[in-house]
Design a protein around this motif. Structure first.
Motif, PDB file in Angstrom:
ATOM      1  N   PHE A 269       0.832  -1.204   0.000  1.00 55.87           N
ATOM      2  CA  PHE A 269       0.000   0.000   0.000  1.00 55.87           C
ATOM      3  C   PHE A 269       0.870   1.259   0.000  1.00 55.87           C
ATOM      4  O   PHE A 269       0.672   2.181  -0.807  1.00 55.87           O
TER       5      PHE A 269
ATOM      6  N   LEU B  11       2.597   1.845  -3.302  1.00 50.99           N
ATOM      7  CA  LEU B  11       1.682   2.416  -4.293  1.00 50.99           C
ATOM      8  C   LEU B  11       1.439   3.903  -4.026  1.00 50.99           C
ATOM      9  O   LEU B  11       1.345   4.701  -4.972  1.00 50.99           O
ATOM     10  N   ILE B  12       1.328   4.266  -2.762  1.00 51.87           N
ATOM     11  CA  ILE B  12       1.166   5.687  -2.423  1.00 51.87           C
ATOM     12  C   ILE B  12       2.341   6.486  -2.952  1.00 51.87           C
ATOM     13  O   ILE B  12       2.166   7.578  -3.513  1.00 51.87           O
TER      14      ILE B  12
ATOM     15  N   TYR C  82      -6.488   2.654  -4.325  1.00 55.59           N
ATOM     16  CA  TYR C  82      -5.413   1.788  -3.854  1.00 55.59           C
ATOM     17  C   TYR C  82      -5.921   0.385  -3.533  1.00 55.59           C
ATOM     18  O   TYR C  82      -5.213  -0.612  -3.766  1.00 55.59           O
TER      19      TYR C  82
END
Length: 293
Positions: free
Chosen positions: A194, A197-198, A211
């Motif tokens: 996560f 990806l941020i 997400y």
């Protein structure tokens, strides 16, 4: 506006043959690097700092940590940091480039260690007397090997660094009961994915649904994972990453507040100000006044 300087390992090497690894005592480091580190700055390398004596304050990405005997800090490339330390400060510090560590390990990456891979993870580990003694031994062995001319020197340096990183990860994990179970490890892996990806998308995408879709899970499950690992909502983590980037940009970019807001994906400057104030407790203008002062 004065930019935040980015420091490279070779600034501290003073004629050494390699710029991939650096080790020193805190006393000598502060003497060697004083002209470079007296103001807030960033690194392009990974660092670990162990304090064995003295006191002070260490600020990392605008969060202040107390320094005392047994304080162990980890710093990632790009983080802004500064410190105010007592005259009797001592300890150990080492830097390494990403290439120095990762070219020798096929399956291990520095970002796999939670204190290097997550901007939400604490940067300080406060060691008890037993753990401090263990770490002092490891840091001293690391320093001795660095200054020696032994066969397979680099391999032992990497092994000692890994012991410090792995031991610290285990100590950090004691605060998260879920890490002891297979489900907990799965949660932490999802959380790392996560955050990765941020890092790639925070300027363009700020919704949990985006997400969760990329991770192949529901928004509800993503929130459950984040709450379990860092005791925050997924929205909090996304917002905090955006605001951290805004703070960094305010410090080292010569751009208007409106331009910075737009670069971070906010078309309405007033909304950007509200988000910034809610997260940090001050407006962007107040933040600039505080840190420029």
């Amino acid at each position: 506006m004065n930019p935040i300087s980015v420091l490279h390992i070779d600034l501290f090497q003073a004629g050494k043959n390699t710029s991939d690894f650096y080790f020193n005592t805190m006393k000598d480091h502060l003497v060697v690097g004083h002209r470079h580190i007296e103001k807030p700055h960033r690194h392009d390398f990974y660092a670990a700092v162990l304090f064995t004596k003295g006191a002070g304050v260490h600020e990392i990405d605008f969060q202040k940590y107390d320094v005392s005997e047994g304080s162990l800090f980890f710093l990632s490339p790009g983080q802004i940091h500064s410190w105010e330390l007592s005259e009797d400060i001592d300890g150990y510090i080492f830097f390494c480039s990403q290439e120095f560590y990762e070219m020798h390990y096929v399956n291990q990456k520095l970002r796999n260690f939670p204190f290097f891979g997550s901007v939400s993870f604490p940067r300080k580990l406060q060691l008890d007397s037993l753990e401090l003694k263990k770490n002092i031994t490891l840091f001293q062995e690391l320093g001795e090997e660095h200054h020696a001319k032994n066969i397979m020197k680099e391999g032992l340096i990497l092994s000692l660094m890994s012991q410090i990183f792995i031991n610290s990860t285990r100590l950090f994990s004691k605060d998260f009961d879920t890490q002891a179970s297979a489900a907990g490890l799965s949660y932490f892996k999802h959380y790392q994915d996560f955050e990765n990806l941020i890092e790639q998308h925070f300027a363009e995408h700020k919704s949990i649904a985006h997400y969760a879709s990329l991770l192949g899970i529901s928004s509800k499950h993503l929130n459950r994972i984040v709450q379990t690992v860092v005791q925050k909502t997924a929205t909090d983590v996304i917002t905090e990453r955006v605001v951290l980037e805004a703070k960094r940009m305010l410090m080292y970019l010569d751009e208007s507040l409106v331009e910075i807001a737009f670069r971070l994906g906010y078309e309405e400057y007033s909304y950007f100000v509200r988000v910034f104030r809610k997260s940090s407790g001050m407006t962007p203008t107040q933040f600039m006044r505080k840190y420029k002062a």
